[in-house]
Design an enzyme around this catalytic site. Structure first.
Site, short mmCIF file in Angstrom:
data_model
loop_
_atom_site.label_atom_id
_atom_site.label_comp_id
_atom_site.label_asym_id
_atom_site.label_seq_id
_atom_site.Cartn_x
_atom_site.Cartn_y
_atom_site.Cartn_z
N LYS A 76 10.44 0.05 0.52
CA LYS A 76 9.84 1.26 1.09
C LYS A 76 8.32 1.16 1.08
O LYS A 76 7.76 0.31 0.37
CB LYS A 76 10.30 2.47 0.28
CG LYS A 76 9.95 2.40 -1.20
CD LYS A 76 10.74 3.40 -2.02
CE LYS A 76 10.23 3.38 -3.45
NZ LYS A 76 11.12 4.02 -4.40
N ARG B 40 14.96 15.67 -8.53
CA ARG B 40 14.25 15.40 -7.29
C ARG B 40 15.24 15.59 -6.14
O ARG B 40 15.18 16.57 -5.44
CB ARG B 40 13.69 13.97 -7.34
CG ARG B 40 12.76 13.62 -6.23
CD ARG B 40 12.00 12.32 -6.51
NE ARG B 40 12.85 11.13 -6.48
CZ ARG B 40 12.37 9.88 -6.55
NH1 ARG B 40 11.07 9.67 -6.68
NH2 ARG B 40 13.19 8.85 -6.51
N TYR C 247 -25.17 5.76 -1.96
CA TYR C 247 -25.22 7.22 -1.80
C TYR C 247 -25.58 7.93 -3.10
O TYR C 247 -25.18 7.49 -4.18
CB TYR C 247 -23.85 7.73 -1.35
CG TYR C 247 -23.56 7.49 0.11
CD1 TYR C 247 -24.38 8.05 1.11
CD2 TYR C 247 -22.48 6.72 0.50
CE1 TYR C 247 -24.11 7.82 2.45
CE2 TYR C 247 -22.20 6.50 1.84
CZ TYR C 247 -23.02 7.06 2.81
OH TYR C 247 -22.75 6.85 4.12
N MET D 35 -17.29 4.40 2.24
CA MET D 35 -16.03 4.40 2.99
C MET D 35 -15.59 2.97 3.33
O MET D 35 -14.42 2.61 3.16
CB MET D 35 -16.18 5.21 4.28
CG MET D 35 -14.87 5.39 5.02
SD MET D 35 -15.07 6.14 6.64
CE MET D 35 -15.53 7.82 6.21
C1 LIG Z 1 11.40 3.43 -5.51
C2 LIG Z 1 12.74 3.54 -6.07
C3 LIG Z 1 13.27 2.53 -6.86
C4 LIG Z 1 12.46 1.35 -7.34
O1 LIG Z 1 11.63 1.75 -8.41
P1 LIG Z 1 10.69 0.71 -9.18
O2 LIG Z 1 10.19 1.45 -10.36
O3 LIG Z 1 9.61 0.35 -8.24
O4 LIG Z 1 11.55 -0.43 -9.52
C5 LIG Z 1 14.59 2.63 -7.25
N1 LIG Z 1 15.34 3.68 -6.88
C6 LIG Z 1 14.85 4.70 -6.14
C7 LIG Z 1 15.73 5.82 -5.80
C8 LIG Z 1 13.53 4.67 -5.71
O5 LIG Z 1 13.04 5.68 -5.00
#
Ligand SMILES: *Cc1c(COP(=O)(O)O)cnc(C)c1O
Length: 814
Positions: free
Chosen positions: A482, A580, A709, A758
């Site tokens: 992701k 969550r 700055y 920036m």
């Molecule tokens: C991002 C995520 C992971 C991986 O987590 P890490 O701590 O990066 O290994 C596993 N399961 C879910 C549901 C996640 O959102």
């Protein structure tokens, strides 16, 4: 020189099984993925920590391989192939190489040292190739496996070998000495930094100099500590100590050139080295001393040293124009390295279309028609769509192949070059240096931004294997890619993972999954946050949703029903304490009844997420989450009578709880990218991402002036300041400015002065000798992301995913 199975059996103490044929070995392989595996191959099934070549025997037999060296004979295949059973296949590979090495009787230069081995080897090859027909290790194949493989490149027409040897532990050099058995030793450099695997400097020297046990001489920079351990004659050089055999005094050093006055025996002459930095100058001195020892004439040494060039040691995949990917190997052109480059091309598999641009091959050792026959075969095996050959000789020998476009010289190719003729393909550019293929690379490369995030694919594989080693061999792995592979590059990393046979990919949103599908990724993909509006696209692209609510499930069921789909894989998320997303205990009855009454979907997996797997203080809570998961998942499983994949562990979970909680699958995220949540974990991982930039400008700033700055940094003593073209818009947090943070230039810390802008930041280089254009490390090994995260009060995840998309990503493998 050929050898047969019968020749090596006594050397590797093998018991022969299966068909028990003899044959002449044409090719040695250890990699099932190489396309060079065929009927002439002897395959060594090596066993590593996370890898077992025995698993690929069936596949290799299908490809036509008939001869195997194994630790365990696979009984199902005894009627299909010949097996040489040995105690240890790695040792057998080494012994075979040793046997093969001893068939030849020409001088062998053996190179070791803490740094510079590959560059010195490549330069010596360049400097000596007009006088000798040379065999050497391809790239930096200098390990316990790489050295034996390199040795097999030798043939009867060679008359000089140049082999480098690299070790990471005690007692490894003895092995390599045994295989290479060098007659001339070259020691490049003694690093004083602590090296993993050696308890002291002394131990490191003793171990490394073992390579020289039976050399007639060792060539090295003058260093009494090292010399003390060398029991054979030495031939030393120095830029400071006149007592060295070869003494050089630097006369001038400017415009990327160093002029040195050399004193050797009663002779004094000048050489020009086309570099200014001390590392390159030292490596060039090592080469020069070697040439003097080999009695090459002074004018020739002077002429050739001037032509030394930067060596690209590793194969890199870079972004090209029109969606192309370039594999730039424009500095070497021998058959061994061609094979490696073709394998790299195959393993990247970035596009289905593949093009190769290849120059004449310069390789002593083989009759020219035989050489090009082998080249043609290798290219054909790799199913290259378009073969562009440049050079009189290669044009002559390869123009018969299908898909070949031939040019007499590079300039002819450049003249007709049209950017539109390269689109969405992977292009391997491989040529001898004299063909100046770098001019082709410039045309094909996407316009360079000076800041790059380099991603080490070998380190990524290493990290994957580390987590695999914590798991049972049949536990599945989902890798989370992701947020653009945690900022590292989505589809390139997905390709590598596909190649490494992980079981699942996980993305956050449907769009990310669609991008991966468009790039040709075929692994199953789970989407963590599917929005109802994205369901139709997900079905079209074969993406599997995480279902976390009754309304989500109803919407998805409705759609599958409409589309008349059956058994669409879905993943049920349970909330066990993270709060969550996910179903809770009181959703169970509705969930079960919805799932029970239809066959539109199939529960592929049931999973949950731990809140505190990284912190064993919360052990009780983690156990509680696991119990809740067990209870809820079992309810679904029993009610529906199904056997879904169950999974709850993320990276830290694998590290801390693999034993009791790995279930049927785990979800690996940050660890793959080289970051663990504890020190113990990080110690097992390799750094994956290095963010690099260059110095734009250097200036002297006087006392009383200020920098940047808001006049945040006041100059109280005149200083030298460098500006780096990277800022908070690239993802460098402002909290890392104002001397809290630093960058690394020439291995030295340069503190960040004042506020980060920036697109730029300024650093203190008062005590660093550097010029505009020099490389700057923003993060990588040092400073590492964990350190930056600590100082800027965040977590590594945020830093890594925050690197802006305008920073170019470059992927490489050693
Ligand atoms: C991002 C995520 C992971 C991986 O987590 P890490 O701590 O990066 O290994 C596993 N399961 C879910 C549901 C996640 O959102």
């Amino acid at each position: 020189m050929t050898f047969s199975i019968q020749n090596i059996i006594p050397h590797i103490q093998a018991k022969i099984a299966g068909i028990a044929d003899d044959f002449i070995i044409e090719n040695i392989s250890i990699d099932s993925r190489s396309l060079q595996n065929n009927a002439g191959t002897l395959f060594f099934a090596l066993k590593g920590q996370n890898h077992d070549g025995h698993h690929y025997i069936a596949e290799l037999i299908k490809k036509g391989v008939r001869f195997f060296v194994v630790e365990k004979v696979p009984e199902n295949y005894v009627d299909k192939a010949t097996f040489l059973a040995v105690q240890n296949t790695t040792k057998a590979l080494q012994k075979t190489a040793k046997y093969y090495r001893n068939l030849f009787h020409f001088p062998i230069i053996g190179i070791t040292g803490s740094n510079g081995k590959t560059i010195v080897k490549e330069w010596l090859n360049f400097l000596l190739s007009p006088d000798y027909s040379i065999v050497r290790n391809p790239k930096s194949y200098n390990s316990q496996v790489g050295v034996p493989l390199s040795i097999f490149g030798t043939n009867e027409n060679h008359n000089l070998g140049i082999f480098e040897a690299g070790i990471s532990q005690k007692n490894e050099m003895r092995n390599l000495e045994n295989i290479i058995h060098p007659t001339i030793g070259v020691f490049t450099h003694l690093g004083i930094a602590h090296e993993e695997g050696f308890s002291s400097l002394e131990e490191k020297i003793v171990e490394k100099t073992r390579l020289f046990t039976s050399c007639e001489v060792v060539i090295l920079p003058r260093n009494e500590v090292v010399e003390k351990h060398i029991k054979v004659p030495t031939f030393t050089w120095s830029l400071t100590d006149e007592k060295a055999t070869v003494f050089g005094s630097i006369k001038t050093q400017e415009n990327q050139k160093t002029v040195i006055q050399i004193h050797y025996q009663n002779n004094s002459f000048e050489v020009t080295i086309p570099f200014q930095d001390s590392i390159a100058v030292n490596n060039a001195m090592t080469c020069m001393a070697t040439l003097l020892y080999l009695k090459i004439d002074t004018p020739i040494i002077q002429e050739r040293l001037q032509k030394l060039y930067p060596v690209e040691i590793r194969l890199q995949a870079k972004k090209g124009i029109n969606g192309c990917v370039l594999i730039d190997d424009s500095y070497s052109s021998d058959y061994q390295s061609l094979k490696i480059a073709l394998d790299f091309l195959e393993q990247q598999k970035l596009h289905s279309k593949k093009t190769i641009i290849l120059s004449d091959i310069f390789q002593g050792g083989l009759p020219i028609d035989k050489l090009y026959q082998k080249v043609a075969l290798a290219i054909q095996n790799n199913n290259i769509d378009r073969i562009i050959v440049i050079g009189e000789t290669i044009s002559k020998y390869l123009s018969e192949l299908p898909n070949v476009i031939a040019f007499g010289a590079t300039i002819d190719f450049l003249k007709q070059f049209n950017t539109q003729s390269f689109q969405n393909e992977t292009i391997l550019i491989k040529g001898a240096r004299s063909f100046n293929f770098d001019e082709i690379v410039v045309l094909l490369e996407e316009k360079k931004h000076e800041t790059v995030l380099e991603i080490n694919l070998d380190a990524l594989t290493h990290n994957l294997n580390f987590y695999k080693s914590k798991l049972h061999s049949n536990t599945k792995i989902m890798v989370m890619v992701k947020a653009f592979g945690y900022g590292n590059g989505g589809f390139e990393i997905a390709k590598l993972l596909e190649h490494n046979s992980v079981d699942y990919l996980g993305v956050a949103f449907a769009d990310e999954g669609i991008e991966l599908r468009k790039a040709g990724i075929t692994l199953p993909i789970m989407v963590l946050n599917p929005e109802n509006s994205s369901f139709p696209a997900m079905i079209a692209y074969d993406l599997e949703p995480e279902i976390y609510s009754i309304t989500g499930l109803q919407a998805f069921l409705q759609l599958t029903q409409q589309k008349n789909i059956t058994s669409y894989p879905i993943h049920i998320k349970l909330d066990t304490g993270m709060h969550r997303l996910g179903f809770e205990a009181n959703d169970m009855d509705t969930l079960i009844s919805l799932l029970r009454n239809n066959n539109f979907v199939m529960v592929k997996s049931v999973f949950s997420h731990l809140s505190a797997s990284d912190d064993t203080h919360f052990d009780d809570f983690t156990q509680l989450q696991f119990e809740r998961f067990h209870l809820l998942s079992q309810k679904i499983i029993n009610a529906l009578d199904i056997q879904p994949i169950r999974h709850i562990l993320n990276t830290s979970g694998i590290f801390n709880y693999a034993q009791e909680m790995q279930l049927e699958m785990v979800r690996l995220g940050i660890g793959l990218y080289g970051m663990g949540n504890s020190k113990a974990e990080r110690n097992n991982l390799q750094n994956v991402s290095t963010l690099k930039s260059v110095i734009s400008q250097i200036r002297e700033v006087e006392e009383g002036e200020s920098i940047g700055y808001s006049r945040k940094f006041m100059v109280n003593k005149s200083m030298k300041v460098a500006t780096i073209p990277i800022g908070y818009a690239d993802g460098i947090r402002r909290a890392w400015g104002n001397e809290k943070g630093y960058v690394v230039i020439k291995n030295q810390k340069a503190s960040i002065l004042g506020n980060i802008c920036m697109d730029m930041l300024m650093v203190d280089v008062t005590s660093i000798s550097c010029i505009a254009g020099d490389e700057v490390i923003i993060f990588g090994e040092n400073p590492n992301i964990t350190e930056i995260a600590t100082v800027t009060e965040t977590i590594p995840y945020e830093i890594l995913t925050g690197i802006s998309q305008r920073v170019k990503r470059v992927f490489y493998k050693n």
